[in-house]
Design an enzyme around this catalytic site. Structure first.
Site, PDB file in Angstrom:
ATOM      1  N   ARG A   1      -1.653  -1.551   7.370  1.00 50.88           N
ATOM      2  CA  ARG A   1      -0.599  -1.190   6.754  1.00 50.88           C
ATOM      3  C   ARG A   1       0.902  -1.608   7.885  1.00 50.88           C
ATOM      4  NH1 ARG A   1      -3.479   2.995   4.793  1.00 50.88           N
ATOM      5  NH2 ARG A   1      -3.661   3.223   3.182  1.00 50.88           N
TER       6      ARG A   1
ATOM      7  N   LYS B   1      -2.439   7.070   5.978  1.00 53.71           N
ATOM      8  CA  LYS B   1      -1.658   8.274   4.733  1.00 53.71           C
ATOM      9  C   LYS B   1      -1.751   9.339   4.722  1.00 53.71           C
ATOM     10  CE  LYS B   1      -0.107   5.193   1.585  1.00 53.71           C
ATOM     11  NZ  LYS B   1       0.241   4.455  -0.032  1.00 53.71           N
TER      12      LYS B   1
ATOM     13  N   HIS C   1       2.350  -7.051   3.312  1.00 53.70           N
ATOM     14  CA  HIS C   1       0.791  -6.196   2.492  1.00 53.70           C
ATOM     15  C   HIS C   1       0.195  -7.046   1.850  1.00 53.70           C
ATOM     16  CE1 HIS C   1       0.001  -2.106   2.263  1.00 53.70           C
ATOM     17  NE2 HIS C   1      -0.676  -2.285   0.680  1.00 53.70           N
TER      18      HIS C   1
ATOM     19  N   ARG D   1      -3.211  -7.397   4.113  1.00 59.31           N
ATOM     20  CA  ARG D   1      -4.303  -6.460   3.893  1.00 59.31           C
ATOM     21  C   ARG D   1      -4.567  -6.344   3.014  1.00 59.31           C
ATOM     22  NH1 ARG D   1      -4.763  -0.692   4.488  1.00 59.31           N
ATOM     23  NH2 ARG D   1      -5.369   0.798   2.774  1.00 59.31           N
TER      24      ARG D   1
ATOM     25  N   HIS E   1      -8.204   4.200   2.060  1.00 58.49           N
ATOM     26  CA  HIS E   1      -8.507   4.679   0.984  1.00 58.49           C
ATOM     27  C   HIS E   1      -9.531   5.908   0.503  1.00 58.49           C
ATOM     28  CE1 HIS E   1      -7.272   0.735  -1.053  1.00 58.49           C
ATOM     29  NE2 HIS E   1      -6.713   0.965  -0.145  1.00 58.49           N
TER      30      HIS E   1
ATOM     31  N   TYR F   1     -10.173  -4.479  -5.423  1.00 62.35           N
ATOM     32  CA  TYR F   1     -10.624  -5.829  -5.471  1.00 62.35           C
ATOM     33  C   TYR F   1     -11.721  -6.160  -6.676  1.00 62.35           C
ATOM     34  CZ  TYR F   1      -7.154  -4.040  -2.169  1.00 62.35           C
ATOM     35  OH  TYR F   1      -5.874  -3.763  -0.886  1.00 62.35           O
TER      36      TYR F   1
END
Length: 325
Positions: free
Chosen positions: A178, A203, A271, A274, A297, A306
């Site tokens: 990111r 995150k 983004h 990514r 994730h 995806y």
């Protein structure tokens, strides 16, 4: 998020909730402080949750002359919550933002229940807004590579700035980072020379190791050779024109210029690089579990989107593996 951005973000103890009973406002600040500390929520998440709760308090104040307090929340009915959501919807707020706002209110309500201050059962009776699932828009491999090179033929920009932008974009596509993660890298952790991986804090404060491919490492080395600023070991790797931490907005503007130069659609954002990283790995045979780890994730279900993007590879795998295909 960069260190400077984190420092500039509002601190939970300093947030105010005007027109609210003092004990309730104090408890809201305690809740936000715990989100930031115990739950390790990002400063942006804390700021958004504070804004969500503040807007709800303002709505309650409109419905009554008395400042909202614990008793006000305990007495709420589902129709009151729906009226608030309807007001927000009328103001043009999208379903995704309403979903986050409802999550903030539920989190605060659960905090109050744990502390024995109030039970806001009406929030659990509200159905969450439906949010359309938007699939990530990956770039074609050739376009992603061109954008990652960061060549926009802008003669008005210093060579070191062009090299800096190319290095950042190379990390977004080459390592699936990111923007905030790329800009949080410290100078001493720069993946150059024999250093082939990075430890990224993503995150929720979760750390993950990501490999850095040779073209990305060379782009960073070129940037470091040309950079006129003295970079402190504990300071940011990527700096702005005056030597301060590089703003994410600068990266976004760079991508806008490249988008025009390369004739790419508006979906070609930082983004999107990514997303392209993940999609192209999947198309070359990468497994979802590994891609999940590389992207950081928390849930495999997030990475599974995806599979819908790369239907061609899935059909190819089916035709190659199924006995009767």
């Amino acid at each position: 998020m960069s260190k400077k951005a984190a420092q500039d973000a509002p601190q939970p103890d300093r947030l105010i909730f005007p027109g609210v009973a003092a004990p309730l406002a104090a408890e809201a600040r305690l809740w936000l402080r715990r989100l930031a500390g115990v739950r390790r929520a990002s400063p942006l998440t804390v700021e958004a949750y504070a804004r969500d709760v503040r807007q709800f308090f303002a709505f309650l104040r409109e419905q009554s002359e008395a400042p909202p307090d614990f008793a006000t929340l305990a007495a709420l009915r589902p129709v009151d919550i729906r009226a608030f959501l309807a007001r927000r919807r009328a103001d043009g707020v999208a379903s995704r933002s309403l979903l986050r706002q409802l999550a903030a209110l539920r989190s605060f309500a659960h905090h109050l229940a744990r502390e024995g201050l109030a039970r806001v059962d009406s929030l659990d009776k509200i159905r969450s807004p439906k949010v359309a699932r938007v699939l990530p828009k990956a770039l074609p491999a050739e376009a992603a590579c061109e954008m990652a090179r960061g060549e926009d033929d802008d003669s008005h920009r210093a060579p070191w700035i062009l090299a800096r932008d190319a290095a950042v974009l190379a990390l977004l596509y080459g390592a699936g980072l990111r923007i905030s993660e790329a800009l949080s890298i410290r100078r001493r952790d720069a993946p150059v020379g024999a250093v082939e991986s990075l430890t990224i804090i993503g995150k929720g404060g979760k750390a993950r190791a990501v490999p850095v491919i040779l073209p990305a490492r060379k782009a960073i080395e070129t940037y470091l050779e040309l950079c006129p600023h003295r970079l402190a070991k504990d300071g940011p790797l990527f700096v702005g024109a005056r030597g301060g931490a590089l703003s994410p907005r600068i990266v976004q503007l760079t991508v806008e210029r490249l988008r025009g130069a390369l004739g790419l659609p508006e979906s070609a954002t930082p983004h999107a690089l990514r997303h392209s990283f993940a999609t192209h790995l999947l198309s070359r045979g990468g497994d979802l579990r590994s891609i999940q780890e590389l992207l950081g994730h928390a849930s495999l279900s997030t990475t599974q989107i995806y599979t819908a993007v790369d239907k061609a590879r899935l059909f190819e795998a089916y035709r190659a593996a199924h006995p009767r295909a």
